[in-house]
Design a protein around this motif. Structure first.
Motif, PDB file in Angstrom:
ATOM      1  N   GLU A 115       0.829  -1.206   0.000  1.00  0.00           N
ATOM      2  CA  GLU A 115       0.000   0.000   0.000  1.00  0.00           C
ATOM      3  C   GLU A 115       0.865   1.259   0.000  1.00  0.00           C
ATOM      4  O   GLU A 115       0.563   2.238  -0.692  1.00  0.00           O
ATOM      5  N   GLN A 116       1.955   1.234   0.767  1.00  0.00           N
ATOM      6  CA  GLN A 116       2.860   2.381   0.803  1.00  0.00           C
ATOM      7  C   GLN A 116       3.537   2.590  -0.550  1.00  0.00           C
ATOM      8  O   GLN A 116       3.656   3.724  -1.030  1.00  0.00           O
ATOM      9  N   ARG A 117       4.007   1.502  -1.158  1.00  0.00           N
ATOM     10  CA  ARG A 117       4.666   1.611  -2.457  1.00  0.00           C
ATOM     11  C   ARG A 117       3.715   2.158  -3.509  1.00  0.00           C
ATOM     12  O   ARG A 117       4.052   3.070  -4.266  1.00  0.00           O
ATOM     13  N   ASP A 118       2.503   1.600  -3.560  1.00  0.00           N
ATOM     14  CA  ASP A 118       1.541   2.033  -4.568  1.00  0.00           C
ATOM     15  C   ASP A 118       1.174   3.497  -4.383  1.00  0.00           C
ATOM     16  O   ASP A 118       1.004   4.235  -5.351  1.00  0.00           O
ATOM     17  N   PHE A 120       3.081   5.757  -3.224  1.00  0.00           N
ATOM     18  CA  PHE A 120       4.222   6.554  -3.660  1.00  0.00           C
ATOM     19  C   PHE A 120       4.333   6.586  -5.184  1.00  0.00           C
ATOM     20  O   PHE A 120       4.603   7.639  -5.774  1.00  0.00           O
ATOM     21  N   TYR A 121       4.117   5.441  -5.819  1.00  0.00           N
ATOM     22  CA  TYR A 121       4.306   5.345  -7.265  1.00  0.00           C
ATOM     23  C   TYR A 121       3.439   6.326  -8.034  1.00  0.00           C
ATOM     24  O   TYR A 121       3.841   6.831  -9.082  1.00  0.00           O
ATOM     25  N   LYS A 122       2.239   6.610  -7.554  1.00  0.00           N
ATOM     26  CA  LYS A 122       1.344   7.487  -8.314  1.00  0.00           C
ATOM     27  C   LYS A 122       1.857   8.923  -8.383  1.00  0.00           C
ATOM     28  O   LYS A 122       1.397   9.709  -9.206  1.00  0.00           O
ATOM     29  N   ASN A 123       2.844   9.266  -7.543  1.00  0.00           N
ATOM     30  CA  ASN A 123       3.429  10.605  -7.555  1.00  0.00           C
ATOM     31  C   ASN A 123       4.674  10.706  -8.428  1.00  0.00           C
ATOM     32  O   ASN A 123       5.299  11.765  -8.499  1.00  0.00           O
ATOM     33  N   ILE A 124       5.040   9.602  -9.098  1.00  0.00           N
ATOM     34  CA  ILE A 124       6.261   9.574  -9.904  1.00  0.00           C
ATOM     35  C   ILE A 124       6.023  10.254 -11.256  1.00  0.00           C
ATOM     36  O   ILE A 124       5.019  10.031 -11.921  1.00  0.00           O
ATOM     37  N   ASP A 125       6.997  11.099 -11.661  1.00  0.00           N
ATOM     38  CA  ASP A 125       6.901  11.829 -12.926  1.00  0.00           C
ATOM     39  C   ASP A 125       7.851  11.291 -13.998  1.00  0.00           C
ATOM     40  O   ASP A 125       7.774  11.721 -15.155  1.00  0.00           O
ATOM     41  N   GLY A 126       8.755  10.388 -13.622  1.00  0.00           N
ATOM     42  CA  GLY A 126       9.701   9.820 -14.577  1.00  0.00           C
ATOM     43  C   GLY A 126      10.375   8.603 -13.976  1.00  0.00           C
ATOM     44  O   GLY A 126      10.405   8.438 -12.751  1.00  0.00           O
ATOM     45  N   ILE A 127      10.910   7.743 -14.824  1.00  0.00           N
ATOM     46  CA  ILE A 127      11.542   6.500 -14.367  1.00  0.00           C
ATOM     47  C   ILE A 127      12.876   6.309 -15.083  1.00  0.00           C
ATOM     48  O   ILE A 127      12.967   6.506 -16.300  1.00  0.00           O
ATOM     49  N   LEU A 146       9.198  -2.719 -13.564  1.00  0.00           N
ATOM     50  CA  LEU A 146       8.418  -1.632 -14.155  1.00  0.00           C
ATOM     51  C   LEU A 146       6.909  -1.818 -13.991  1.00  0.00           C
ATOM     52  O   LEU A 146       6.157  -0.833 -13.990  1.00  0.00           O
ATOM     53  N   TYR A 147       6.458  -3.035 -13.812  1.00  0.00           N
ATOM     54  CA  TYR A 147       5.022  -3.315 -13.880  1.00  0.00           C
ATOM     55  C   TYR A 147       4.205  -2.531 -12.853  1.00  0.00           C
ATOM     56  O   TYR A 147       3.255  -1.813 -13.220  1.00  0.00           O
ATOM     57  N   ASP A 148       4.524  -2.653 -11.573  1.00  0.00           N
ATOM     58  CA  ASP A 148       3.714  -2.000 -10.529  1.00  0.00           C
ATOM     59  C   ASP A 148       3.740  -0.470 -10.618  1.00  0.00           C
ATOM     60  O   ASP A 148       2.688   0.171 -10.511  1.00  0.00           O
ATOM     61  N   PRO A 149       4.929   0.160 -10.789  1.00  0.00           N
ATOM     62  CA  PRO A 149       4.925   1.623 -10.924  1.00  0.00           C
ATOM     63  C   PRO A 149       4.072   2.108 -12.094  1.00  0.00           C
ATOM     64  O   PRO A 149       3.295   3.056 -11.954  1.00  0.00           O
ATOM     65  N   LEU A 150       4.180   1.457 -13.265  1.00  0.00           N
ATOM     66  CA  LEU A 150       3.401   1.896 -14.422  1.00  0.00           C
ATOM     67  C   LEU A 150       1.909   1.692 -14.195  1.00  0.00           C
ATOM     68  O   LEU A 150       1.081   2.505 -14.629  1.00  0.00           O
ATOM     69  N   ARG A 151       1.556   0.632 -13.502  1.00  0.00           N
ATOM     70  CA  ARG A 151       0.142   0.371 -13.230  1.00  0.00           C
ATOM     71  C   ARG A 151      -0.465   1.501 -12.411  1.00  0.00           C
ATOM     72  O   ARG A 151      -1.569   1.986 -12.694  1.00  0.00           O
ATOM     73  N   GLN A 152       0.262   1.975 -11.396  1.00  0.00           N
ATOM     74  CA  GLN A 152      -0.242   3.056 -10.548  1.00  0.00           C
ATOM     75  C   GLN A 152      -0.222   4.400 -11.274  1.00  0.00           C
ATOM     76  O   GLN A 152      -1.126   5.227 -11.113  1.00  0.00           O
ATOM     77  N   ILE A 153       0.818   4.628 -12.064  1.00  0.00           N
ATOM     78  CA  ILE A 153       0.896   5.886 -12.816  1.00  0.00           C
ATOM     79  C   ILE A 153      -0.250   5.974 -13.814  1.00  0.00           C
ATOM     80  O   ILE A 153      -0.908   7.014 -13.949  1.00  0.00           O
ATOM     81  N   CYS A 154      -0.509   4.890 -14.538  1.00  0.00           N
ATOM     82  CA  CYS A 154      -1.602   4.890 -15.509  1.00  0.00           C
ATOM     83  C   CYS A 154      -2.950   5.073 -14.824  1.00  0.00           C
ATOM     84  O   CYS A 154      -3.813   5.810 -15.321  1.00  0.00           O
TER      85      CYS A 154
END
Length: 244
Positions: A115-118, A120-127, A146-154
């Motif tokens: 839950e903490q990671r997800d 955080f990931y939604k606030n990412i602007d670049g990888i 890459l899978y989880d960060p992109l899922r939250q960003i999308c």
């Protein structure tokens, strides 16, 4: 430092996530990425953060009013680039807009709840995806990172899910480390992740302080990536109701 009328208290922040296997050189790479003329020393750019190793730099985003926004967040690589996707010229001036750039590398000694990671990931602007040129399995493993960060960003920035290997999701830069350990410079892998994402790729020695020398090809790719990160933040902001 170039004159700039923007006060530091008015400077916005973009967040970049460093992803890759343990031992590929993410920390050494971050030291290079966070170094710049206006943030020169480690002491001035290191931020304390329990779960993350964070370094900060300032980036000058050029206000070039006569150019359209970058057409693709993961721009074509240098080997595929055409006149349709030119690199915007960089002409520093007093009208440039300053941004803080925070590079986040997960502290391998600590564990975070999903839950903490997800969140955080939604606030990412670049990888930045990092792999070891001597071990191409570390490149193949980047799909899993890459899978989880992109899922939250999308989900939170685009408001809908997108195929993971679609080009327009978030700015991505791929970096291969330990170039100095190879006898020959490797050719770009047609099936590699940079090719799949149509992302720029940099091959370097993380311990070489000249890896991003002024006016070098690597510096140009880094500057273009940071510009796209800024554009992504401004065009796809996290809605107020979704902010942490």
């Amino acid at each position: 430092m170039k004159q700039n009328q923007q006060h530091l208290k008015d400077v916005s922040t973009v967040r970049i996530l460093m992803l890759g296997d343990r031992g590929v050189g993410k920390t050494s790479l971050t030291n290079l990425l966070a170094s710049s003329e206006i943030t020169p020393t480690p002491a001035s750019r290191t931020v304390g953060e329990g779960s993350w190793n964070v370094q900060v730099r300032l980036h000058e985003y050029p206000n070039l009013m006569d150019l359209p926004p970058t057409p693709s967040w993961t721009s074509p690589s240098s080997s595929e680039r055409s006149d349709k996707f030119p690199d915007p010229p960089f002409a520093p001036s007093g009208s440039d807009t300053l941004y803080f750039v925070e590079f986040y590398d997960l502290n391998s000694d600590l564990r975070m709840r999903r839950e903490q990671r997800d969140n955080f990931y939604k606030n990412i602007d670049g990888i930045v995806l990092v792999y070891n040129l001597q071990d191409l399995r570390s490149q193949d493993n980047l799909h899993d990172w890459l899978y989880d960060p992109l899922r939250q960003i999308c989900k939170h920035r685009h408001r809908r899910m997108r195929p993971i290997l679609r080009r327009q999701h978030v700015p991505i830069l791929v970096v291969g480390t330990r170039l100095d350990k190879l006898r020959l410079r490797p050719l770009r892998r047609v099936g590699g992740i940079a090719h799949q994402l149509a992302a720029d790729e940099i091959l370097l020695n993380c311990l070489d302080p000249e890896s991003f020398a002024d006016r070098s090809r690597n510096q140009g790719k880094l500057r273009g990536f940071l510009n796209r990160v800024v554009e992504f933040k401004e065009l796809f902001p996290l809605s107020p109701t979704r902010r942490p």
